[in-house]
Motif scaffolding. Structure first.
Motif, PDB file in Angstrom:
ATOM      1  N   PRO A 140       0.817  -1.209   0.000  1.00  0.00           N
ATOM      2  CA  PRO A 140       0.000   0.000   0.000  1.00  0.00           C
ATOM      3  C   PRO A 140       0.853   1.262   0.000  1.00  0.00           C
ATOM      4  O   PRO A 140       1.975   1.254   0.490  1.00  0.00           O
ATOM      5  CB  PRO A 140      -0.776  -0.129   1.312  1.00  0.00           C
ATOM      6  CG  PRO A 140       0.145  -0.901   2.220  1.00  0.00           C
ATOM      7  CD  PRO A 140       0.910  -1.844   1.310  1.00  0.00           C
ATOM      8  N   VAL A 141       0.316   2.318  -0.563  1.00  0.00           N
ATOM      9  CA  VAL A 141       1.021   3.589  -0.633  1.00  0.00           C
ATOM     10  C   VAL A 141       0.643   4.410   0.600  1.00  0.00           C
ATOM     11  O   VAL A 141      -0.523   4.748   0.769  1.00  0.00           O
ATOM     12  CB  VAL A 141       0.642   4.339  -1.921  1.00  0.00           C
ATOM     13  CG1 VAL A 141       1.400   5.648  -2.010  1.00  0.00           C
ATOM     14  CG2 VAL A 141       0.913   3.479  -3.135  1.00  0.00           C
ATOM     15  N   PRO A 142       1.621   4.688   1.470  1.00  0.00           N
ATOM     16  CA  PRO A 142       1.283   5.380   2.720  1.00  0.00           C
ATOM     17  C   PRO A 142       1.200   6.890   2.536  1.00  0.00           C
ATOM     18  O   PRO A 142       2.192   7.602   2.655  1.00  0.00           O
ATOM     19  CB  PRO A 142       2.448   5.007   3.641  1.00  0.00           C
ATOM     20  CG  PRO A 142       3.608   4.835   2.709  1.00  0.00           C
ATOM     21  CD  PRO A 142       3.058   4.408   1.378  1.00  0.00           C
ATOM     22  N   VAL A 143       0.030   7.386   2.226  1.00  0.00           N
ATOM     23  CA  VAL A 143      -0.153   8.834   2.084  1.00  0.00           C
ATOM     24  C   VAL A 143      -0.298   9.427   3.489  1.00  0.00           C
ATOM     25  O   VAL A 143      -1.196   9.037   4.225  1.00  0.00           O
ATOM     26  CB  VAL A 143      -1.393   9.152   1.236  1.00  0.00           C
ATOM     27  CG1 VAL A 143      -1.658  10.649   1.205  1.00  0.00           C
ATOM     28  CG2 VAL A 143      -1.219   8.610  -0.169  1.00  0.00           C
ATOM     29  N   PRO A 144       0.621  10.322   3.883  1.00  0.00           N
ATOM     30  CA  PRO A 144       0.528  10.878   5.238  1.00  0.00           C
ATOM     31  C   PRO A 144      -0.818  11.557   5.470  1.00  0.00           C
ATOM     32  O   PRO A 144      -1.280  12.316   4.616  1.00  0.00           O
ATOM     33  CB  PRO A 144       1.664  11.909   5.278  1.00  0.00           C
ATOM     34  CG  PRO A 144       2.610  11.486   4.206  1.00  0.00           C
ATOM     35  CD  PRO A 144       1.759  10.858   3.142  1.00  0.00           C
ATOM     36  N   PRO A 145      -1.463  11.266   6.614  1.00  0.00           N
ATOM     37  CA  PRO A 145      -2.767  11.890   6.905  1.00  0.00           C
ATOM     38  C   PRO A 145      -2.682  13.414   6.936  1.00  0.00           C
ATOM     39  O   PRO A 145      -3.680  14.093   6.690  1.00  0.00           O
ATOM     40  CB  PRO A 145      -3.129  11.344   8.287  1.00  0.00           C
ATOM     41  CG  PRO A 145      -2.198  10.215   8.553  1.00  0.00           C
ATOM     42  CD  PRO A 145      -1.009  10.376   7.671  1.00  0.00           C
ATOM     43  N   SER A 146      -1.477  13.959   7.217  1.00  0.00           N
ATOM     44  CA  SER A 146      -1.335  15.418   7.292  1.00  0.00           C
ATOM     45  C   SER A 146      -1.629  16.088   5.956  1.00  0.00           C
ATOM     46  O   SER A 146      -1.841  17.287   5.897  1.00  0.00           O
ATOM     47  CB  SER A 146       0.074  15.777   7.778  1.00  0.00           C
ATOM     48  OG  SER A 146       1.051  15.112   7.013  1.00  0.00           O
ATOM     49  N   LEU A 147      -1.632  15.315   4.871  1.00  0.00           N
ATOM     50  CA  LEU A 147      -1.917  15.903   3.559  1.00  0.00           C
ATOM     51  C   LEU A 147      -3.406  16.129   3.350  1.00  0.00           C
ATOM     52  O   LEU A 147      -3.798  16.891   2.481  1.00  0.00           O
ATOM     53  CB  LEU A 147      -1.405  14.987   2.449  1.00  0.00           C
ATOM     54  CG  LEU A 147       0.105  14.868   2.343  1.00  0.00           C
ATOM     55  CD1 LEU A 147       0.477  13.958   1.199  1.00  0.00           C
ATOM     56  CD2 LEU A 147       0.720  16.237   2.128  1.00  0.00           C
ATOM     57  N   GLY A 148      -4.218  15.420   4.116  1.00  0.00           N
ATOM     58  CA  GLY A 148      -5.661  15.592   3.966  1.00  0.00           C
ATOM     59  C   GLY A 148      -6.191  15.049   2.651  1.00  0.00           C
ATOM     60  O   GLY A 148      -7.247  15.459   2.195  1.00  0.00           O
ATOM     61  N   LEU A 149      -5.460  14.144   2.038  1.00  0.00           N
ATOM     62  CA  LEU A 149      -5.933  13.545   0.790  1.00  0.00           C
ATOM     63  C   LEU A 149      -6.868  12.380   1.108  1.00  0.00           C
ATOM     64  O   LEU A 149      -6.746  11.763   2.155  1.00  0.00           O
ATOM     65  CB  LEU A 149      -4.752  13.001  -0.018  1.00  0.00           C
ATOM     66  CG  LEU A 149      -3.932  14.001  -0.800  1.00  0.00           C
ATOM     67  CD1 LEU A 149      -2.745  13.301  -1.432  1.00  0.00           C
ATOM     68  CD2 LEU A 149      -4.759  14.657  -1.890  1.00  0.00           C
ATOM     69  N   PRO A 150      -7.798  12.084   0.202  1.00  0.00           N
ATOM     70  CA  PRO A 150      -8.625  10.891   0.418  1.00  0.00           C
ATOM     71  C   PRO A 150      -7.728   9.656   0.475  1.00  0.00           C
ATOM     72  O   PRO A 150      -6.703   9.594  -0.208  1.00  0.00           O
ATOM     73  CB  PRO A 150      -9.549  10.864  -0.797  1.00  0.00           C
ATOM     74  CG  PRO A 150      -8.957  11.801  -1.788  1.00  0.00           C
ATOM     75  CD  PRO A 150      -8.107  12.780  -1.030  1.00  0.00           C
ATOM     76  N   LEU A 151      -8.108   8.693   1.286  1.00  0.00           N
ATOM     77  CA  LEU A 151      -7.292   7.493   1.444  1.00  0.00           C
ATOM     78  C   LEU A 151      -7.244   6.721   0.133  1.00  0.00           C
ATOM     79  O   LEU A 151      -8.213   6.701  -0.619  1.00  0.00           O
ATOM     80  CB  LEU A 151      -7.875   6.612   2.549  1.00  0.00           C
ATOM     81  CG  LEU A 151      -7.702   7.184   3.955  1.00  0.00           C
ATOM     82  CD1 LEU A 151      -8.504   6.357   4.953  1.00  0.00           C
ATOM     83  CD2 LEU A 151      -6.230   7.208   4.348  1.00  0.00           C
ATOM     84  N   PRO A 152      -6.103   6.055  -0.118  1.00  0.00           N
ATOM     85  CA  PRO A 152      -6.009   5.285  -1.361  1.00  0.00           C
ATOM     86  C   PRO A 152      -6.984   4.122  -1.329  1.00  0.00           C
ATOM     87  O   PRO A 152      -7.249   3.551  -0.277  1.00  0.00           O
ATOM     88  CB  PRO A 152      -4.563   4.799  -1.365  1.00  0.00           C
ATOM     89  CG  PRO A 152      -4.111   4.877   0.051  1.00  0.00           C
ATOM     90  CD  PRO A 152      -4.899   5.983   0.697  1.00  0.00           C
ATOM     91  N   ARG A 153      -7.504   3.798  -2.472  1.00  0.00           N
ATOM     92  CA  ARG A 153      -8.413   2.661  -2.546  1.00  0.00           C
ATOM     93  C   ARG A 153      -7.629   1.376  -2.336  1.00  0.00           C
ATOM     94  O   ARG A 153      -6.512   1.230  -2.814  1.00  0.00           O
ATOM     95  CB  ARG A 153      -9.118   2.641  -3.896  1.00  0.00           C
ATOM     96  CG  ARG A 153     -10.331   3.560  -3.908  1.00  0.00           C
ATOM     97  CD  ARG A 153     -10.899   3.648  -5.309  1.00  0.00           C
ATOM     98  NE  ARG A 153      -9.905   4.169  -6.228  1.00  0.00           N
ATOM     99  CZ  ARG A 153      -9.927   3.937  -7.531  1.00  0.00           C
ATOM    100  NH1 ARG A 153     -10.848   3.178  -8.053  1.00  0.00           N
ATOM    101  NH2 ARG A 153      -9.001   4.470  -8.321  1.00  0.00           N
TER     102      ARG A 153
END
Ligand SMILES: [Zn+2]
Length: 161
Positions: free
Chosen positions: A128-141
């Protein structure tokens, strides 16, 4: 607010907010005052400073600063980030400007890499691609990538023959 935030100045035995220091005395913080003494910065960490008001305009030095900080925070445009691909392959993030330190740290800690040539942060590993929550992006599917259908060529050839 940081302890060394300067809320105002002491000069000529009076207290000034930053605006009035210049407007009423014509002095800059690095000058000496009319008595030949250095102008003293009044730091936020000093609790007595937090109670001071400007001799001239009467504003509370602490309130003046808090209002100014709030206005700066409001006028700062929001950081914009979009998902893209690094060299058409790996997941990547493109920012419209340099992200704040906490986001840079989150990206590095998570294992993202910076490509200065592409101007992208990219993810060198698989899902999985760990997008930091601090970015406020929708979670990866979390869907599993669909595989290409397996074409049984031999069977096709046999069927058409
Ligand atoms: Zn003032």
């Amino acid at each position: 607010m940081k302890p060394f935030t300067i809320l105002g100045y002491s000069a000529n035995d009076e207290v000034f907010c930053p605006g009035c220091l210049r407007a009423t005395t014509g002095l800059a913080p690095s000058d000496v005052d009319y008595n030949g003494r250095p102008i003293l910065p009044l730091y936020a960490a000093d609790s007595s400073v937090q109670e001071e008001c400007c001799t001239y305009c009467g504003v509370s030095l602490l309130e003046l600063r808090l209002v100014g900080d709030a206005e700066r925070a409001r006028s700062a445009p929001e950081l914009h980030v979009e998902k893209t691909r690094h060299r058409g392959r790996q997941p990547a993030l493109r920012f419209d400007r340099k992200p704040p330190a906490n986001i840079l740290r989150d990206l590095k800690d998570a294992g993202w890499r910076w490509d200065p040539a592409a101007g992208l942060w990219w993810w060198p590993k698989g899902a999985p691609v760990p997008v930091p929550p601090s970015l406020g992006l929708p979670l990866p599917r979390l869907g599993i990538a669909a595989r290409a259908p397996i074409v049984r060529k031999r069977a096709l050839v046999a069927a058409s023959a």
